[in-house]
Each structure stands twice: as structure tokens, then as C-alpha cells.
Write a protein that holds these residues in place. Structure first.
Motif, PDB file in Angstrom:
ATOM      1  N   ILE A 186       4.970   2.215  11.462  1.00 30.85           N
ATOM      2  CA  ILE A 186       3.769   2.262  10.424  1.00 30.85           C
ATOM      3  C   ILE A 186       3.479   0.939   9.990  1.00 30.85           C
ATOM      4  N   ASP A 187       2.208   0.460   9.905  1.00 31.87           N
ATOM      5  CA  ASP A 187       1.800  -0.601   9.375  1.00 31.87           C
ATOM      6  C   ASP A 187       1.352  -0.458   8.182  1.00 31.87           C
ATOM      7  N   ILE A 188       1.890  -1.527   6.974  1.00 31.98           N
ATOM      8  CA  ILE A 188       1.635  -1.330   5.617  1.00 31.98           C
ATOM      9  C   ILE A 188       1.016  -2.447   5.152  1.00 31.98           C
TER      10      ILE A 188
ATOM     11  N   VAL B 114       5.477   5.610   2.335  1.00 29.98           N
ATOM     12  CA  VAL B 114       6.653   5.110   2.964  1.00 29.98           C
ATOM     13  C   VAL B 114       7.052   3.843   2.432  1.00 29.98           C
TER      14      VAL B 114
ATOM     15  N   ASP C  56       0.962  -1.238  -0.052  1.00 31.76           N
ATOM     16  CA  ASP C  56       0.205   0.087  -0.153  1.00 31.76           C
ATOM     17  C   ASP C  56       0.865   1.250   0.129  1.00 31.76           C
TER      18      ASP C  56
ATOM     19  N   SER D 292       0.014   4.535   0.140  1.00 35.06           N
ATOM     20  CA  SER D 292      -0.933   5.541   0.601  1.00 35.06           C
ATOM     21  C   SER D 292      -0.244   6.403   1.603  1.00 35.06           C
ATOM     22  N   ASP D 293       0.701   5.886   2.340  1.00 36.06           N
ATOM     23  CA  ASP D 293       1.446   6.497   3.264  1.00 36.06           C
ATOM     24  C   ASP D 293       2.773   7.203   2.649  1.00 36.06           C
TER      25      ASP D 293
END
Length: 376
Positions: free
Chosen positions: A334-336, A283, A278, A280-281
Motif C-alpha cells: 500500500i502506498d501511504i 495501515v 495519511d 485513511s487506510d
């Protein structure tokens, strides 16, 4: 690499060219065959001498004893327990065998080969004077790069990566209908420094790509390499490396018993998976970031890239028992979210899908027609 490093706008990490100003545009051009990438993170070991091929055949995982000039393949050096110690692309020109290796592994592999020579008529030399350039076959830059390749013994030194298809004697564990390697017509040309400098001076920056672009194409093709996918526990089965670097029907070599056992009984302890991350962050996790299924840590990332079409992608080595489904990568707190695509199934092996007998029988059974024919 000095000629390429002097081009305006180049972004480097030490001696490595990361990109030439626009990593995504470079990646698209590299994938389309209109650009090539200087590969400063790889180097060449030259093995010369009349016994070089039979000797390499006896101590590595690949059948190289009958290579003819221009033939390309890949080999692994395994420890007695079948774990991967070294990996190399192989190109023979009739007088020398050229091993293309990750630069960080060159000294160790050359030292090991030297120790194993005994009375063999062969020499082993690291060639830091040579420059490696990668490109996709069939594009507009192919003829230009090939023309610049070194021709020390009558054969142009251009290695064709065997990952594109299953090699003779190999075996693919991936069960996908369309393997991404089918479009990975990767070539590596070996150039003399003078020829590399002349090539750098003669082309425009639109024909150049950095290592970020080359790595993104490799990750998208699920292609393992020593620098990223290998650790002290790695078996070739775990990353589907049997398809290009192991010949299952050749004579004995160090580690072959484990290779045959895991292949025929199935269930390697870990498995390589492809992850779509993902984005979206914004990262991008680093290699080594842990992978979770719920609260359980089930593996870690080995390679990470931003692909020009697929976005953030990664390869990860997971426990065999990791569930098939969506996972989570944890990076910088952060959880991705990570969508998983199975490369090596948990039960990978030549006979893993054969039903077991429910009762004992005294009558002999017919041999499995799909047996690997491995000689122990």
C-alpha cells in the motif's frame, strides 16, 4: 519491572510494557504530566571513580569534565569517521556518573568503555537491578516519582533530557520558528527495585502509561535515539543531534575531525525529516519501510507512532537530495501519502548559507563571526 507488570490489564511484549489498556488515554495523561511510563527498553550503566568525568570527557562527544552533582547532559561515542556507535543520557551525582542507554546497546557500550579504561581510576558496571521511569516535568506525578528515585550519594537520580533546548556548545540545524522539543520537558528517574515495586503498589492505573505513549511523545518532539535513528552510516548532524549531544568547542576526541568538517562545510549526506502519514487506510507502516519521491526510493522510516493529536506520525532518514514536499511510504503493498516537515535542511552546516566569492582576491578576509571555534 515486576511490580508494574503485575497490574491488571497490562499488555506486554516480552518484558516490555506496551500499554496498560488504553494507549491513547495514557498518552494524553503522560503528555499532561499526570502519568509516568516504565521504560523497560532502557537500562543504566554506572561509571564510578575519581577520574570518571575527565576520562569520559576525553573519549566522547560531550564536555562532561566539569559536571556537578545533579547535572544532566547527553553524549555520543563516535568511530574514527565520525559515525555514531553509542549514545547515552548522562547524570552525575558527585560520586558516580549514570549513563541511561537503550538496553540493546548496554553490553556493547559497557564493553567498549571497559576496553578504553587502561589505567584510568574508574569502574564500569551495568545495573540491571535499577528501574527507569519516564515522565513530563511539571505535572501531578512529578513529585511522586522524584520522591521514589534512588539517592545513592546524596543526589536524587533524575535525568533531565537536554533535547528540550540547545545545549552549551551545541548547534541546531532545524530552521523552524517553534521547535516541538520546546514542550518536551522529559525526565527519567532511576529507581531501586524495591522502590519501584512500592510505587507500583501505591498508585492507580490512571497514573501509568506504556512504551507506546512514551514513543509517540518522543517522535512528535523529533527526538532521535540510538535504537531507532542510528545505523552503521549515521552522523550526528543528520538527525540534528549536535543540538544536545555534541560540544563543538571542546578538546579532541575520536571522530571530532569529521564532526567539524561536516559542520563547517555543511551538506551531510542524509537528513532526518518528520512525516505526517495519511491514516485513511488504517495501515501503520513499520520502521524500515521505504520512502519514495515519485518512482525514486529516497529513504526509510526510522520511528513510527500514533499520536493522540497528530494521528500517524513518523521520523525518516532521507537522502540529502530528496525533494522538499510530499512523499510516499510503501508498506504491505500500500502506498501511504506522507506530508514532509524538514528537520535537517539539505545544506545544514554552520557556514552553508554564506555566499561564495565569485573571484579570487589577495586581500585577507575577516573571520566568520559565527564560526564554531572547533579545536582540531
Amino acid at each position: 519491572m515486576s511490580g508494574f507488570s503485575q497490574i491488571d490489564g497490562v499488555v506486554s511484549d516480552g518484558d516490555l510494557i506496551v500499554h496498560f489498556g488504553d494507549a491513547f488515554r495514557e498518552q494524553r495523561r503522560l503528555a499532561g504530566g499526570s502519568a509516568f511510563a516504565p521504560l523497560g527498553d532502557r537500562t543504566v550503566i554506572e561509571v564510578a571513580g575519581p577520574e570518571r568525568l575527565t576520562w569520559l570527557d576525553s573519549i566522547t562527544s560531550q564536555a562532561v569534565g566539569r559536571l556537578t552533582p545533579g547535572d544532566s547532559t547527553e553524549l555520543l561515542v563516535l568511530d574514527p569517521q565520525g559515525r555514531v556507535e553509542h549514545a547515552a543520557g548522562v547524570l552525575d551525582d558527585g560520586a558516580s556518573t549514570w549513563l541511561i542507554v537503550d538496553a540493546d546497546d548496554a553490553d556493547a557500550l559497557a564493553a567498549w568503555l571497559t576496553r578504553m579504561k587502561f589505567r584510568t581510576q574508574a569502574t564500569v558496571d551495568i545495573r540491571p537491578d535499577l528501574v527507569l521511569v519516564g515522565y513530563v516535568e511539571g505535572g501531578s506525578v512529578a513529585s511522586t516519582v522524584t520522591a521514589a528515585a534512588s539517592v545513592p550519594n546524596g543526589t536524587a537520580l533524575v535525568w533531565a533530557d537536554p533535547w528540550q533546548r540547545i545545549s552549551v556548545g551545541g548547534h541546531q540545524y532545524s530552521e523552524v520558528a517553534e521547535h516541538p522539543a520546546a514542550d518536551f520537558a522529559w525526565r527519567v528517574a532511576i529507581l531501586e527495585e524495591e522502590a519501584a515495586d512500592a510505587l507500583a503498589a501505591s498508585i492507580d492505573r490512571e497514573s501509568l502509561a506504556g512504551l507506546l505513549a512514551a514513543e509517540a511523545l518522543r517522535v512528535a518532539a523529533w527526538r532521535p535515539r540510538w535504537k531507532t535513528e542510528v545505523d552503521e552510516r549515521s552522523l550526528p548532524h543528520e538527525s540534528d543531534w549536535i543540538r544536545s549531544a555534541v560540544h563543538l568547542n571542546k578538546g579532541c576526541y575520536r571522530g571530532q575531525e569529521t564532526v567539524a568538517k561536516v559542520h563547517n562545510l555543511g551538506h551531510p549526506p542524509r537528513r532526518l525529516a518528520a512525516l505526517h502519514l495519511d491514516g485513511s487506510d488504517a495501515v501503520l507502516p513499520a520502521p524500515g519501510a521505504p520512502v519514495f519521491a515519485g518512482d525514486d526510493e529516497v529513504g526509510h522510516l526510522t520511528s513510527v507512532a500514533r499520536h493522540h493529536e497528530d494521528g500517524p506520525i513518523a521520523l525518516a532518514i532521507l537522502s540529502r537530495r530528496a525533494p522538499i514536499g510530499d512523499l510516499v511510504v510503501r508498506a504491505d503493498g500500500i502506498d501511504i501519502a506522507a506530508s514532509q516537515q524538514v528537520i535537517v535542511p539539505a545544506d545544514a552546516g554552520a557556514t552553508a548559507d554564506i555566499p561564495r566569492l565569485t573571484r579570487l582576491s589577495r586581500r585577507p578576509t575577516a573571520p566568520d563571526p559565527r564560526g564554531s571555534g572547533v579545536e582540531l
